[in-house]
Design a protein around this motif. Structure first.
Motif, short mmCIF file in Angstrom:
data_model
loop_
_atom_site.label_atom_id
_atom_site.label_comp_id
_atom_site.label_asym_id
_atom_site.label_seq_id
_atom_site.Cartn_x
_atom_site.Cartn_y
_atom_site.Cartn_z
N GLU A 167 0.85 -1.19 0.00
CA GLU A 167 0.00 0.00 0.00
C GLU A 167 0.88 1.23 0.00
N ILE A 196 -1.81 -0.88 -6.40
CA ILE A 196 -2.00 -1.20 -4.97
C ILE A 196 -2.84 -0.10 -4.33
N PRO A 197 -3.45 -0.39 -3.17
CA PRO A 197 -4.29 0.62 -2.54
C PRO A 197 -3.52 1.87 -2.12
N VAL A 198 -4.23 3.00 -2.17
CA VAL A 198 -3.67 4.29 -1.78
C VAL A 198 -4.43 4.80 -0.55
N LYS B 113 -7.84 -4.34 -7.36
CA LYS B 113 -6.45 -4.53 -6.99
C LYS B 113 -6.26 -5.91 -6.38
N VAL B 114 -5.12 -6.50 -6.67
CA VAL B 114 -4.77 -7.80 -6.10
C VAL B 114 -3.47 -7.62 -5.33
N PRO B 115 -3.40 -7.97 -4.03
CA PRO B 115 -4.39 -8.71 -3.26
C PRO B 115 -5.71 -7.96 -2.99
N MET B 117 -7.73 -6.72 -0.43
CA MET B 117 -7.39 -6.40 0.94
C MET B 117 -8.36 -5.41 1.54
#
Lengths: 250, 197
Positions: A167, A196-198, B113-115, B117
């Motif tokens: 992240e 990826i998460p932000v 998105k992977v993983p 989450m």
């Protein structure tokens, strides 16, 4: 649906939270564990504990805090502050942290991201970036925003993503502490750029700001400290507001 | 009640231990076959990579031990995946308790998105483990591989497609999410596991 996350951030110095609190009736408002548990019960989705201690003794105290949080809180939490090498990450994970946030150390030696990701998995590796928008665009800063670098925010975030970060926690120094909203344009660019998460950080003042971070900034999570600690925004009210605005929250 | 946690090379088990302790149980962490067989409940947790985890289990004969357990067994996250027939992760032959293969998420849009989450919702929860859990409750996930819907599905979750958030077949139960990190909903699920008849 996957929920947008709300994350209170607690600064910890010598085992005590630094910023004042007046939002819940805690026996010990300065105890990060008790504060974390209160946030968890209010519906926080994750917690971040930042160690802002300088001394060696203080660091040991922080590890004790992490152990107590792990024992008492039933939601995921990230720890950061002063993580400079793999051994620091290992110590925090062994104390029970779910994720570790690395900042200056990664910018100074990017291989640290690869090492953390391959040893413990990307999911534990949060790369925190402090950046400021100047005449030349967004530039990254070291040491909690004290030392400027030439590194471009988007360039660095993309590299961190490629190296295995799980992240990106992006703090806009222009917005931090001003309470006029998150850096939504930069957030949106990051979320388009990255896989990826932000996590949005810096600028929360009103509930609308969280909405904008999610709708305009396309952030996956939003982090704030003082608006929660000072009781200006309560998490249950914020969640209800976001739900009414059509945003999926827990 | 004796609760054993399977000790193997799969990541962070502290959170599982703490969650059980919060429910008043003092689990033992063990890879000893006799201790696992004698326990009232066995938890098979895990984070990590499937092929290295399976190799470790086989080398110690734990694959057979787990497969033959008679008491309630709870697999969590990679634990659930290892209880299936095969995993795309490292093209790994797994324990085969649940006759279903584990697959990798394929993003359909940039937002996927992977993983996978974060907190996502349980749909159509049923069975012993999900007793008292409402449709739409949120639980915490971190994973890149998933178990497709199958006849053992005990709860579904939607992420790029509907997948098995939980499985149940006789004494074997499993969750893809982390009940130990899922607040009060997770506590209820762990209590269901401990308190079943």
């Amino acid at each position: 649906m996957l929920a947008k996350r709300i994350i209170p951030c607690l600064d910890v110095k010598d085992g005590q939270t630094v910023k004042g609190t007046n939002f819940v009736n805690l026996r010990q408002a300065g105890d990060p564990v008790e504060l974390g548990r209160a946030y968890s019960e209010q519906g926080a989705d994750e917690l971040v504990f930042l160690d802002i201690t300088a001394s060696h003794e203080g660091r040991k105290t922080f590890a004790d805090v992490v152990r107590r949080v792990a024992a008492e809180v039933s939601i995921p939490f990230t720890v950061g502050g002063g993580i400079s090498e793999l051994a620091d990450v290992e110590r925090m994970l062994a104390a029970g942290a779910d994720k570790v946030s690395i900042n200056s150390a990664a910018l100074r030696r990017p291989e640290l991201i690869d090492e953390v990701a391959s040893r413990f998995g990307s999911q534990v590796c949060v790369v925190a970036i402090d950046a400021r928008l100047g005449p030349d665009g967004w530039r990254c800063y070291l040491n909690g925003g004290r030392i400027p670098t030439e590194r471009d925010l988007f360039d660095w975030a993309h590299e961190a993503n490629s190296r295995g970060a799980g992240e990106i926690l992006f703090t806009s120094m222009n917005h931090d502490g001003v309470k006029t909203g998150f850096a939504c344009e930069a957030l949106d660019r990051l979320s388009q750029l990255l896989t990826i998460p932000v996590i949005a950080s810096g600028g929360a003042g009103r509930m609308e700001h969280f909405r904008d971070a999610f709708t305009l900034g396309n952030a996956d999570a939003a982090l704030a400290a003082s608006v929660f600690h000072f009781g200006e925004i309560s998490i249950p009210e914020l969640k209800q507001y976001l739900r009414n605005e059509g945003i999926c929250v827990r | 009640m004796k609760v054993a946690i399977v000790k193997y090379n799969a990541g962070n088990i502290y959170s599982v231990i703490h969650a059980l302790q919060r429910l008043g149980v003092e689990p033992v962490l063990t890879d000893d076959a006799a201790q696992l067989r004698e326990a009232d409940r066995v938890v098979f947790p895990g984070q990590g990579e499937a092929s290295t985890a399976m190799r470790y289990l086989r080398e110690r004969g734990l694959d057979r031990v787990i497969r033959e357990l008679q008491q309630p067994v709870l697999g969590i996250c990679i634990g659930q995946q290892l209880m299936c027939s095969h995993s795309e992760e490292g093209d790994t032959e797994c324990l085969g308790i649940f006759d279903v293969p584990v697959q990798r998420f394929v993003p359909q849009r940039h937002e996927d998105k992977v993983p996978h989450m974060g907190w996502n919702q349980l749909e159509r929860p049923k069975g012993t483990l999900m007793r008292g859990i409402g449709d739409g409750e949120f639980v915490y996930f971190v994973h890149s591989f998933y178990v497709p819907l199958c006849r053992q599905t005990a709860a579904e979750t939607q992420y790029t497609l509907p997948f098995s958030a939980a499985l149940e077949q006789g004494n074997f139960m499993a969750t893809q999410f982390h009940p130990e990190k899922s607040g009060s909903v997770g506590e209820r699920i762990l209590r269901n596991f401990l308190e079943q008849e």
